[in-house]
Design an enzyme around this catalytic site. Sequence first.
Site, PDB file in Angstrom:
ATOM      1  N   ASP A  58       3.271   8.977   1.806  1.00  0.00           N
ATOM      2  CA  ASP A  58       3.425   7.971   2.676  1.00  0.00           C
ATOM      3  C   ASP A  58       3.325   7.977   4.076  1.00  0.00           C
ATOM      4  OD1 ASP A  58       4.973   5.296   2.405  1.00  0.00           O
ATOM      5  OD2 ASP A  58       5.941   6.160   4.229  1.00  0.00           O
ATOM      6  N   HIS A  97       2.270  -1.932  -4.152  1.00  0.00           N
ATOM      7  CA  HIS A  97       3.634  -2.493  -3.624  1.00  0.00           C
ATOM      8  C   HIS A  97       3.760  -3.077  -2.432  1.00  0.00           C
ATOM      9  CE1 HIS A  97       3.650   1.290  -1.816  1.00  0.00           C
ATOM     10  NE2 HIS A  97       4.794   1.091  -1.474  1.00  0.00           N
ATOM     11  N   ASP A  98       2.574  -2.773  -1.620  1.00  0.00           N
ATOM     12  CA  ASP A  98       2.801  -3.205  -0.339  1.00  0.00           C
ATOM     13  C   ASP A  98       1.585  -4.672  -0.159  1.00  0.00           C
ATOM     14  OD1 ASP A  98       4.188  -1.271   0.643  1.00  0.00           O
ATOM     15  OD2 ASP A  98       2.737  -0.078   1.253  1.00  0.00           O
ATOM     16  N   GLU A 107      -1.623   8.054   1.680  1.00  0.00           N
ATOM     17  CA  GLU A 107      -1.869   6.708   2.484  1.00  0.00           C
ATOM     18  C   GLU A 107      -2.103   6.850   3.814  1.00  0.00           C
ATOM     19  OE1 GLU A 107       0.950   2.822   3.072  1.00  0.00           O
ATOM     20  OE2 GLU A 107       1.606   4.757   3.671  1.00  0.00           O
TER      21      GLU A 107
END
Length: 556
Positions: free
Chosen positions: A199, A328-329, A256
């Site tokens: 992340d 999910h974003d 990410e």
Amino acid sequence: MQKKWWHGKVAYQIYPKSFMDGNGDGIGDLKGIISKLDYLKELGVDIIWLSPVYQSPFVDQGYDISDYYKIAEEFGTMEEFDLLLCEAGKRDLQIVMDLVINHCSDQHEWFQKALKEPEGEYADYFYFRRGKNGNPPSNYRSYFGGSAWEQVPGTDKYYLHMFAKEQPDLNWENPVVRQKLFEMINWWLDKGIAGFRIDAIINIKKHLDFPDFEADGPDGLCACTKMVESVDGVGEFLEELKENTFSRYDAFTVGEVFNMKEEALEEFVGEDGYFSSMFDFASHVLSEGKNGWYDAKDIEFKEWKQAVIDSQMNCQGKAYLSNIIENHDEPRGASRYLPDYARNPAGIKMLGTVNVLLRGIPFIYQGQEIGMTNCRMRDISEYDDLDTHNQYERALSAGLTKEEALEVCYKYSRDNARTPMQWNDEANAGFTKGIPWMRVNDNYKEVNVEAQRRDADSVLSYYKKLIALRKSEEWKEVFVYGEFCPLFEESEKVFAFSRILGEKKVMVLANFGRDAEIVALPSEIDKVLLGNRECIGDIKDTVSLEACEVLVFSLK
Ligand code: GLC
Ligand code: CA
């Protein structure tokens, strides 16, 4: 390139809170995931990425971790996690966890200790800095809006949080912090997980002077990314991270990574890079507004196609990116990358085909395989995501009406992807027997797994064929290792490319236009491997493609 165990895999992202509720409390959980492993196996995926399942106050839906060694109560127990690993293993499925180590939760014991003793050892686990003339140490705007600095109660100091104020940034300069994170990572790898999705990782390197930058928005602040972009040296941290953890386990890691310096591609994900792979966000950034979602622009087919092609060409022979159309974003790909007239099952299959057959690792996000779409909420109160509320407020301050601001959220909200998975046409789409934590999309009666399973022509049945083709004995080497070559690059309607390995040549041809298109082929068709239309006439060296038609075939 040297072959790696993960090169030919297909991955699937689960957003645990919204996947399947196993105990009727309205929140998805590990038990629910275990009950759907056979479904995932049937779909044909290999790797399952779980968005965070660690203990968390869920201010940012689990991306605020209060204990890295515990499973969130809402999701189950460590015994259930072990059972998930074991059941996945039996089916030859691998589990990849989310690794959130740029920040933790303000409820983490490290931060709680730091607050108690702002001059003590734990304060140095974070960035505690004195303010300037009664103001925060610098003018950074956090990713979720407002200052990235929050006052440490009872002191003249502030702590840095690039995301929400409940997500204090960890001080990577402190070797003790790094050591503790490495230990934690290895603890999970020792359990037998296959790797991590990592992340927000570019943010771990800070400019330690925290200089001000020129304001870039109506709030008088500047994006905190300016600071990240102004500093070198993230690579040293990432190399150390890899050496101490991932490389010891031959783990699969996918970063990410936003705001990477372009020339750093190979350093990050080349043969010997910090990570196995990273997500290709080239399409995503096309709709980034200057000041937020409210001034974002719709994505045009031509620029989207070019962005995909450029990324593919850019990493060819150097790296394997991970290809997504949603996560999910993000809003749902079906509601974003397709022109209005193509927002139907045929168009959704076409988009899926283009994405899954690119060079790289396909990541399918839960519900994508049945064509889930953005969800209309009636009021801002129906949104849970903190960033959606932030963006809604920004839109209002910029002068949009409530209706207009809500429309902006309908287009871009992260909650579009976070509504419960649609399993069947029963109450709550079969996601829970209780009250779902978030509204179920109204279209679940038509768009659901059960109905599509029975229909050989559904998006789900098509996705199974698509994944099966990619992994088939005959063609997998071409799809994994074959060169990507764009075709008809100038076309405003057709997205076409071939994948070539030695003698083998496969072509993907998709018509994103409103009308039929006649396409002349570079050589004669050998055989049709897949298509989203029933009758394919006699094709030799020209093809007539209906609107939203996609065709995959081998060439002589
Ligand atoms: C990543 C996650 C996102 C989260 C943020 C902060 O971008 O994907 O959901 O809000 O990091 O952890
Ligand atoms: Ca539950």
